[in-house]
Design a protein around this motif. Structure first.
Motif, PDB file in Angstrom:
ATOM      1  N   ASP A   8       0.791  -1.304   0.003  1.00  0.00           N
ATOM      2  CA  ASP A   8       0.003   0.025   0.134  1.00  0.00           C
ATOM      3  C   ASP A   8       0.911   1.177  -0.015  1.00  0.00           C
ATOM      4  OD1 ASP A   8       0.934  -0.547   2.503  1.00  0.00           O
ATOM      5  OD2 ASP A   8      -0.857   0.376   3.546  1.00  0.00           O
ATOM      6  N   HIS A  11       3.757   5.562  -4.501  1.00  0.00           N
ATOM      7  CA  HIS A  11       4.613   5.470  -5.405  1.00  0.00           C
ATOM      8  C   HIS A  11       5.346   6.944  -5.809  1.00  0.00           C
ATOM      9  CE1 HIS A  11       2.761   1.960  -6.317  1.00  0.00           C
ATOM     10  NE2 HIS A  11       3.440   1.421  -7.261  1.00  0.00           N
ATOM     11  N   HIS A  52       1.167   5.236 -15.034  1.00  0.00           N
ATOM     12  CA  HIS A  52       0.937   4.969 -13.497  1.00  0.00           C
ATOM     13  C   HIS A  52       0.741   6.278 -12.991  1.00  0.00           C
ATOM     14  CE1 HIS A  52       3.008   1.110 -14.134  1.00  0.00           C
ATOM     15  NE2 HIS A  52       3.833   1.547 -14.780  1.00  0.00           N
ATOM     16  N   ASP A  54      -2.031   7.246 -11.830  1.00  0.00           N
ATOM     17  CA  ASP A  54      -3.142   6.904 -10.771  1.00  0.00           C
ATOM     18  C   ASP A  54      -2.391   6.618  -9.731  1.00  0.00           C
ATOM     19  OD1 ASP A  54      -2.243   4.623 -12.343  1.00  0.00           O
ATOM     20  OD2 ASP A  54      -4.245   3.571 -11.558  1.00  0.00           O
ATOM     21  N   VAL A  55      -1.280   5.944  -9.552  1.00  0.00           N
ATOM     22  CA  VAL A  55      -0.684   5.559  -8.396  1.00  0.00           C
ATOM     23  C   VAL A  55       0.571   6.437  -7.789  1.00  0.00           C
ATOM     24  CG1 VAL A  55      -1.371   3.273  -8.404  1.00  0.00           C
ATOM     25  CG2 VAL A  55       0.921   4.019  -9.389  1.00  0.00           C
TER      26      VAL A  55
END
Length: 136
Positions: A8, A11, A52, A54-55
């Motif tokens: 979790d 990033h 990526h 979104d993270v």
């Protein structure tokens, strides 16, 4: 390249054309609780962000890199397209001029220490997005 961290973990994308600096920044950010993605120029970084965004919660970029765009360009593009991504720009050669950094971004000089990086990440990212290890 992706490095392992807790599932979790937020990033971070580290962008620099110097592999040793990427390794150093990656190590600092992993120790702070991030899962790290890497790129060696702005074009690679944009591809990573497109896949990526979104993270990714943090962009940590150098200024001078090969190609048509530099880290200031990357910082502005990132802030415009993905405003949820916090931006830290680092350089040992350039300092930002007026309007070179997007609003909310921070700048640090090279060489940097883990303490300086952690401080700027804490200041740049909203508290609720800090990895567990950066929460005070």
């Amino acid at each position: 390249m992706t490095h392992d961290a807790p599932g979790d973990a937020p990033h971070a994308l580290v962008v620099d054309d110097d592999a040793l600096i990427i390794m150093d920044a990656t190590s600092i950010l992993e120790d702070a609780g991030f899962k790290v993605l890497e790129a060696m120029n702005v074009a690679q970084a944009m591809k990573v962000l497109e896949q990526h965004h979104d993270v990714v919660q943090l962009l940590f970029t150098d200024v001078h890199m090969p190609g048509d765009a530099d880290g200031f360009d990357l910082a502005r593009q990132t802030a415009e397209r993905w405003p949820h991504i916090a931006v830290v720009v680092a350089s040992g050669q350039a300092e930002p001029g007026p309007d070179e950094l997007p609003e909310g971004a921070t700048f640090i000089g090279k060489p940097f220490s883990a303490e300086i990086v952690r401080h700027h990440v804490r200041e740049t990212m909203p508290d609720e997005k800090h990895p567990e290890m950066l929460r005070e």
